[in-house]
Write a protein that holds these residues in place. Structure first.
Motif, PDB file in Angstrom:
ATOM      1  N   ASP A 177       0.853  -1.184   0.000  1.00  0.00           N
ATOM      2  CA  ASP A 177       0.000   0.000   0.000  1.00  0.00           C
ATOM      3  C   ASP A 177       0.890   1.236   0.000  1.00  0.00           C
ATOM      4  O   ASP A 177       1.496   1.581   1.020  1.00  0.00           O
ATOM      5  CB  ASP A 177      -0.896  -0.032   1.239  1.00  0.00           C
ATOM      6  N   ASP A 178       1.000   1.894  -1.158  1.00  0.00           N
ATOM      7  CA  ASP A 178       1.923   3.020  -1.321  1.00  0.00           C
ATOM      8  C   ASP A 178       1.117   4.281  -1.660  1.00  0.00           C
ATOM      9  O   ASP A 178       0.656   4.459  -2.785  1.00  0.00           O
ATOM     10  CB  ASP A 178       2.929   2.714  -2.428  1.00  0.00           C
ATOM     11  N   ALA A 179       0.944   5.148  -0.662  1.00  0.00           N
ATOM     12  CA  ALA A 179       0.185   6.384  -0.870  1.00  0.00           C
ATOM     13  C   ALA A 179       0.973   7.421  -1.642  1.00  0.00           C
ATOM     14  O   ALA A 179       0.390   8.387  -2.146  1.00  0.00           O
ATOM     15  CB  ALA A 179      -0.248   6.959   0.478  1.00  0.00           C
ATOM     16  N   SER A 180       2.295   7.260  -1.767  1.00  0.00           N
ATOM     17  CA  SER A 180       3.105   8.254  -2.465  1.00  0.00           C
ATOM     18  C   SER A 180       2.988   8.115  -3.972  1.00  0.00           C
ATOM     19  O   SER A 180       3.329   9.045  -4.709  1.00  0.00           O
ATOM     20  CB  SER A 180       4.577   8.123  -2.041  1.00  0.00           C
ATOM     21  N   LEU A 181       2.501   6.970  -4.495  1.00  0.00           N
ATOM     22  CA  LEU A 181       2.456   6.792  -5.951  1.00  0.00           C
ATOM     23  C   LEU A 181       1.155   7.294  -6.607  1.00  0.00           C
ATOM     24  O   LEU A 181       1.268   8.038  -7.609  1.00  0.00           O
ATOM     25  CB  LEU A 181       2.715   5.327  -6.296  1.00  0.00           C
ATOM     26  N   PRO A 182      -0.059   6.959  -6.237  1.00  0.00           N
ATOM     27  CA  PRO A 182      -0.466   5.966  -5.241  1.00  0.00           C
ATOM     28  C   PRO A 182      -0.710   4.602  -5.892  1.00  0.00           C
ATOM     29  O   PRO A 182      -1.219   4.520  -7.002  1.00  0.00           O
ATOM     30  CB  PRO A 182      -1.784   6.550  -4.735  1.00  0.00           C
ATOM     31  N   MET A 183      -0.356   3.535  -5.175  1.00  0.00           N
ATOM     32  CA  MET A 183      -0.501   2.176  -5.698  1.00  0.00           C
ATOM     33  C   MET A 183      -0.940   1.250  -4.561  1.00  0.00           C
ATOM     34  O   MET A 183      -0.532   1.432  -3.407  1.00  0.00           O
ATOM     35  CB  MET A 183       0.822   1.694  -6.289  1.00  0.00           C
ATOM     36  N   ALA A 216      -4.538  -5.297  -8.339  1.00  0.00           N
ATOM     37  CA  ALA A 216      -3.633  -4.159  -8.489  1.00  0.00           C
ATOM     38  C   ALA A 216      -4.422  -2.904  -8.823  1.00  0.00           C
ATOM     39  O   ALA A 216      -5.185  -2.878  -9.788  1.00  0.00           O
ATOM     40  CB  ALA A 216      -2.601  -4.444  -9.582  1.00  0.00           C
ATOM     41  N   ASP A 217      -4.230  -1.850  -8.002  1.00  0.00           N
ATOM     42  CA  ASP A 217      -4.810  -0.536  -8.252  1.00  0.00           C
ATOM     43  C   ASP A 217      -3.683   0.470  -8.412  1.00  0.00           C
ATOM     44  O   ASP A 217      -2.692   0.425  -7.659  1.00  0.00           O
ATOM     45  CB  ASP A 217      -5.691  -0.073  -7.088  1.00  0.00           C
ATOM     46  N   TYR A 218      -3.836   1.380  -9.371  1.00  0.00           N
ATOM     47  CA  TYR A 218      -2.870   2.469  -9.522  1.00  0.00           C
ATOM     48  C   TYR A 218      -3.617   3.763  -9.796  1.00  0.00           C
ATOM     49  O   TYR A 218      -4.389   3.838 -10.754  1.00  0.00           O
ATOM     50  CB  TYR A 218      -1.880   2.186 -10.659  1.00  0.00           C
ATOM     51  N   ASP A 219      -3.403   4.726  -8.907  1.00  0.00           N
ATOM     52  CA  ASP A 219      -4.020   6.048  -9.046  1.00  0.00           C
ATOM     53  C   ASP A 219      -5.530   5.937  -9.207  1.00  0.00           C
ATOM     54  O   ASP A 219      -6.145   6.623 -10.036  1.00  0.00           O
ATOM     55  CB  ASP A 219      -3.404   6.795 -10.230  1.00  0.00           C
ATOM     56  N   GLY A 220      -6.136   5.052  -8.393  1.00  0.00           N
ATOM     57  CA  GLY A 220      -7.584   4.933  -8.382  1.00  0.00           C
ATOM     58  C   GLY A 220      -8.172   4.043  -9.452  1.00  0.00           C
ATOM     59  O   GLY A 220      -9.389   3.867  -9.504  1.00  0.00           O
ATOM     60  N   ARG A 222      -8.338   0.237 -11.219  1.00  0.00           N
ATOM     61  CA  ARG A 222      -8.043  -1.181 -10.970  1.00  0.00           C
ATOM     62  C   ARG A 222      -7.602  -1.834 -12.273  1.00  0.00           C
ATOM     63  O   ARG A 222      -8.357  -1.903 -13.239  1.00  0.00           O
ATOM     64  CB  ARG A 222      -9.251  -1.889 -10.390  1.00  0.00           C
ATOM     65  N   TYR A 223      -6.346  -2.322 -12.281  1.00  0.00           N
ATOM     66  CA  TYR A 223      -5.795  -2.952 -13.484  1.00  0.00           C
ATOM     67  C   TYR A 223      -5.884  -4.477 -13.425  1.00  0.00           C
ATOM     68  O   TYR A 223      -5.957  -5.120 -14.469  1.00  0.00           O
ATOM     69  CB  TYR A 223      -4.339  -2.524 -13.662  1.00  0.00           C
ATOM     70  N   LEU A 224      -5.855  -5.056 -12.245  1.00  0.00           N
ATOM     71  CA  LEU A 224      -6.028  -6.493 -12.084  1.00  0.00           C
ATOM     72  C   LEU A 224      -6.991  -6.727 -10.928  1.00  0.00           C
ATOM     73  O   LEU A 224      -6.959  -5.997  -9.928  1.00  0.00           O
ATOM     74  CB  LEU A 224      -4.696  -7.194 -11.783  1.00  0.00           C
ATOM     75  N   SER A 225      -7.825  -7.743 -11.064  1.00  0.00           N
ATOM     76  CA  SER A 225      -8.774  -8.055 -10.007  1.00  0.00           C
ATOM     77  C   SER A 225      -8.843  -9.570  -9.837  1.00  0.00           C
ATOM     78  O   SER A 225      -9.291 -10.278 -10.741  1.00  0.00           O
ATOM     79  CB  SER A 225     -10.157  -7.494 -10.344  1.00  0.00           C
ATOM     80  N   ILE A 291      -7.889  -8.186 -18.535  1.00  0.00           N
ATOM     81  CA  ILE A 291      -8.929  -7.188 -18.314  1.00  0.00           C
ATOM     82  C   ILE A 291      -9.915  -7.752 -17.305  1.00  0.00           C
ATOM     83  O   ILE A 291     -10.625  -8.725 -17.590  1.00  0.00           O
ATOM     84  CB  ILE A 291      -9.635  -6.838 -19.636  1.00  0.00           C
ATOM     85  N   PRO A 292      -9.958  -7.186 -16.075  1.00  0.00           N
ATOM     86  CA  PRO A 292     -10.770  -7.791 -15.004  1.00  0.00           C
ATOM     87  C   PRO A 292     -12.216  -8.031 -15.394  1.00  0.00           C
ATOM     88  O   PRO A 292     -12.767  -9.098 -15.121  1.00  0.00           O
ATOM     89  CB  PRO A 292     -10.654  -6.757 -13.869  1.00  0.00           C
TER      90      PRO A 292
END
Length: 960
Positions: A177-183, A216-220, A222-225, A291-292
């Motif tokens: 959980d990385d809030a600096s990216l956010p990821m 996987a979520d990146y910047d809000g 969802r790329y993988l579910s 594609i989820p």
């Protein structure tokens, strides 16, 4: 015969004796195998805890330790249950590692020697790891204590040494959980096996890992579910150089299989790598599995056609000053898919996309989506994007065009039973040019045009169970601004009527400037609780009360919103006629003359909420409250319970002007010790009943009417200083009794108040008369020479707490010095705290100015670096252009010589023209670069001046 008999007798004797010896030895060994583990258990537990205490800034704990020599003889098997590592301070609520069952195999000889403990293998059952990075870059795994001694010293050897041959993980879970990216990444149902000789300088390792669920979520987004992933690889590990080579690492994500080869090493200055990867399957369906939404819907029966090629590389050193070269190439041709039970399909999918950076210089990154085309139920969509020089002077050439009828989606994609949609999305936008021309205001040199129109949209699904309707919305694009002339929408009962504009989008996207905008919002009904309900999270247990977290104000946003809202519901507040202006800038939300009606009165707010320092948010505002019902205010605002606990037992209306500044904690609640401010409270009349202090006063004076106070014409001033509310002396009436009240109460409910009562003699009847006689006798014993008149001056001291007050009564003449000293002490304390607050504000102002100067200096330094880089790149390009022209000219002359003198002369003239044109182009490139460089520095100087000027204004405002 005799000899044979003798031998048999001796042999029988020997066998019996040997058998006894063997039985004894077995008994001793068995006893040792049972007893020895318990003999060493305390020693090992003590070593583990001592090691953790010396090394970690975290809480290490475990429930029990079991030891066995039977399980892995001749090694010692150590089992640990409920092992956990929990963070401290900012990570005090986060568990870095939790392992219900951990078993390690330790070399028995190392235990017997006691110097070091050699770990041979480890198995972790159902472990859970949380790797967390805060917005400020703090990492929860950075738990190793720094040395207090900054001098270089010999490292203290650890009592543990890895002689690892095998590592096994079963059913694990890893969250990043990385809030600096956010990821946000989640690996669940993880099984890992790693085997090899990790004691050798070079060894061959076998690695196998499998995750039953990857999200996987990146910047809000969802790329993988819940994807499935496996990794199988042999690894050549050079442990002396920390270099790991893998010729055949096979990675599978859902149906996509990829092969990676190369190496990854960890030199002192960073990470060095040379990794190439490619998809092993070239069918389109394997790509669709990523594609989820597609993978989750009957993927096995999905019919797909078309080819796919996917390759990439990462090569070079990653460090604080360098970045590796990288590239990704994706090609999809003649592709499409169809669900057998649906009438329509997605057809003619064509993608050609390349992301490339051959040097590691981020300014050399090129994004080239040459083609992206698909037809969804016959609706074509086309997208193109080319972007280059993202650091020095971003260039884009982009277009998107397509019309989508939402009613057609259900014809090619299976929607859930509780999902329906309709409406039209129509997009046709283009943008082409360099960011520098926009920064210079040369909008005519930048092509930007188009529209995005939404009409008649009606969507209902689990995210919008009450329905989302967009009656009309439009965005018009131009080089300088994206305008939204209209947006009319409804979410359930909530309605929105908005218009506005957004500026500087391209600069913000490339990190070159703030995103600026304006929004005008109107609504007849807006229930914010409908939008603030927390989404379900697999890590969060259900709770009736979920604490708030700090709401960060994002960087790089300069946005102003004007609101006119008829009816707003927020938490337990019911607001009407809400209007005013909000501005977001410099990580601060400013409220400008926000007005609304509530609690039978009205409230006005001016001030700000700042997260410039996310670890310590600040609120500084002024409240103008008029004729608000005090009981409703107490039940609505939880801060009232702390500021004025008596309000919960009062009836009436109050008006207040309150200036308040406070830090907030991680739950968005005031840090009470930091509250400072001042104010005034007015009321025509308040009725206060069942207050402990007044009940005890009634008991002490035997005057029942003091149990319920009807206080008229209240006009009091107060100061909030370091967690205390100081009430300045004010006069009021309780019937015919005149009262002067002053004192303080703290947020821990302690208090100290002085009441000077002037009570008519007629109030002292019955039992109260005895009280009066006792008061007179006590006063005269102290030399007061008091005689009873028409009015009795009674002094009341109230101490203790709100729930358990201590009342002391006396006649005013006897308590005069005490009361005067107490009031003087209160006034002196208020003045002292105010002086301290002024000093603190001045110090903070100076600190703010220093920080602003430092920010401005960094801005100028970065701009100078960027400007120099622009000139350098242009100079290199000009040199390459001239060199290429010289080469072309020489080739022309050489070819001309072969054809004779006349041809040579013509070739020389042509060569000269080539050189001249190249030189002119090179000069233009350099001149344009110098112009860009100057523009960059001009803008940086302007921004630097603005930062310093804003800091001065804020500093001066804070001191005032």
């Amino acid at each position: 015969m005799y000899s044979i008999c003798w031998i048999l007798i001796k042999l029988d004797f020997f066998m019996k004796k040997a058998l006894k010896i063997i039985l004894v030895l077995l008994l001793v060994i068995l006893t040792a195998l049972i007893v020895l583990p318990f003999a060493f258990k305390g020693k090992i537990v003590e070593a583990v805890k001592n090691e953790a205490g010396k090394s970690l800034n975290a809480r290490l704990d475990f429930q029990d330790v079991s030891l066995s020599l039977l399980r892995n003889f001749p090694n010692l098997s150590v089992g640990i249950t409920e092992f956990s590592i929990t963070g401290i301070e900012a990570f005090s609520n986060d568990t870095l590692a939790y392992i219900p069952a951990l078993r390690v195999v330790v070399n028995l000889k190392s235990v017997l020697k006691g110097d070091t403990y050699e770990i041979r293998s480890a198995r972790l059952d159902e472990p859970a790891f949380l790797l967390k990075v805060l917005a400020d870059g703090s990492e929860n795994w950075d738990i190793v204590k720094p040395s207090a001694d900054t001098t270089i010293a010999e490292p203290v050897p650890s009592q543990f040494r890895a002689d690892l041959q095998k590592l096994i993980i079963r059913n694990g879970k890893l969250t990043y959980d990385d809030a600096s990216l956010p990821m946000w990444l989640r690996f669940a149902k993880v099984d890992v096996e790693l085997s090899g000789d990790l004691t050798a300088d070079y060894t061959e390792l076998k690695a196998q890992a499998e995750s039953g669920s990857v999200t996987a979520d990146y910047d809000g987004i969802r790329y993988l579910s819940n994807a499935k992933a496996t990794l199988v690889s042999s690894i050549g590990a050079d442990l002396s150089a920390w270099k790991f080579s893998f010729p055949d690492a096979k990675l599978t994500v859902n149906e996509l299989e990829a092969l990676a080869s190369g190496y990854f090493s960890m030199p002192d200055e960073g990470y060095d790598m040379d990794i190439h990867f490619e998809a092993l399957k070239n069918d389109f369906k394997s790509f669709l599995s990523l594609i989820p939404a597609v993978y989750a819907k009957d993927f096995d029966n999905l019919q797909a056609e078309g080819s796919m090629a996917f390759t990439g590389y990462v090569k070079g050193l990653y460090s604080e000053v360098t970045f590796p070269a990288f590239g990704v190439d994706l090609g999809i041709e003649n592709a499409g898919f169809r669900y057998p039970e649906l009438p329509q399909a997605v057809e003619n999918v064509m993608v050609k996309a390349v992301i490339d950076n051959k040097t590691g210089d981020m300014d050399a990154t090129v994004i080239d989506i040459r083609k992206f085309h698909m037809e969804m139920a016959g609706n074509p969509i086309d997208i193109k994007l080319f972007a280059s020089t993202p650091i020095s002077d971003p260039y884009v050439d982009a277009s998107a065009k397509g019309v989508l009828n939402l009613s057609d989606i259900g014809k090619f994609y299976p929607l859930d039973e509780n999902t329906s949609m309709s409406g039209i999305l129509d997009a046709d936008v283009t943008a082409k040019g360099k960011l520098s021309v926009l920064e210079a205001g040369k909008y005519e040199q930048f092509e930007a045009d188009g529209r995005f129109v939404v009409s008649g949209v009606n969507l209902k699904n689990p995210s919008f169970p009450d329905g989302l309707k967009v009656h009309e919305a439009r965005i018009d694009l131009s080089p300088s601004v994206a305008r939204m002339p209209v947006m009319k929408a409804e979410v359930g009962r909530n309605d929105f009527d908005a218009s506005g504009k957004i500026e500087n989008m391209l600069a913000y996207f490339f990190g070159k400037g703030d995103l600026k905008g304006e929004l005008n919002l109107k609504s007849s009904y807006l229930n914010l609780n409908d939008f603030l309900s927390a989404e379900s999270n697999p890590d969060t247990k259900a709770s009736d009360s979920v604490p708030l977290e700090v709401i960060p104000i994002p960087k790089g946003i300069d946005f102003t919103a004007t609101a006119l809202l008829d009816h707003v519901i927020y938490d337990n507040m019911d607001l009407h006629n809400v209007n005013g202006k909000l501005r977001v800038k410099d990580q601060q939300l400013t409220l400008d003359n926000i007005l609304f009606n509530t609690l039978e009165g009205s409230i006005g707010i001016n001030g700000f909420y700042s997260t410039a320092h996310p670890e310590k948010p600040v609120v500084d505002f002024r409240l103008d409250i008029k004729n608000v019902d005090v009981r409703q205010a107490f039940n609505t605002f939880n801060t009232m319970e702390i500021l004025a606990p008596i309000a919960g037992l009062a009836e009436g209306k109050i008006s207040t002007i309150l200036n308040l500044k406070t830090d907030l904690n991680g739950n968005m609640m005031p840090v009470y010790s930091s509250i400072n401010g001042s104010g005034r409270m007015l009321s025509d009349a308040l009725t206060i009943s069942n207050v402990n202090s007044f009940n005890k006063l009634a008991d002490a004076l035997k005057i029942e009417r003091f149990r319920q106070w009807v206080i008229e014409k209240i006009n009091l001033s107060f100061e909030l200083v370091d967690g205390k509310v100081f009430v300045k002396p004010f006069e009021t009436r309780l019937g015919s009794t005149i009262a002067e009240i002053s004192g303080w109460n703290a947020f821990d409910q302690t208090m100290e108040y002085v009441m000077q009562l002037n009570i008519p003699r007629s109030e002292f009847g019955g039992a109260a008369n005895n009280v009066l006689n006792n008061l007179v006798n006590e006063a005269n014993k102290k030399g007061a020479n008091f005689s009873v008149g028409d009015r009795i001056p009674v002094a009341v001291l109230i101490k203790g707490t709100v729930t358990n007050p201590v009342i002391t009564t006396s006649l005013r003449s006897a308590a005069g010095n005490v009361l005067d000293d107490m009031k003087q002490q209160i006034n002196e304390t208020i003045q002292q705290k105010k002086d301290e607050a002024v000093t603190k504000v001045r110090e903070e102002a100076l600190k703010y100015l220093e920080e602003a100067n430092a920010r401005a200096a960094r801005l100028l330094a970065d701009a100078q670096k960027q400007a120099d880089e622009v000139v350098r790149l242009a100079s290199d390009a000009a040199s390459r252009l001239r060199a290429e022209a010289d080469k072309q000219a020489e080739n022309l002359i050489a070819e001309g010589k072969k054809k004779g003198p006349v041809a040579e002369l013509a070739a020389r003239k042509a060569a000269e023209k080539v050189r001249q044109e190249a030189s002119e182009r090179a000069d233009r490139i350099v001149a344009e670069a110098n112009t860009q460089s100057a523009a960059i520095m001009t803008k940086a100087n302007q921004e630097s001046d603005r930062i310093i000027q804003d800091a001065r204004v804020k500093a001066e405002g804070g001191q005032n």
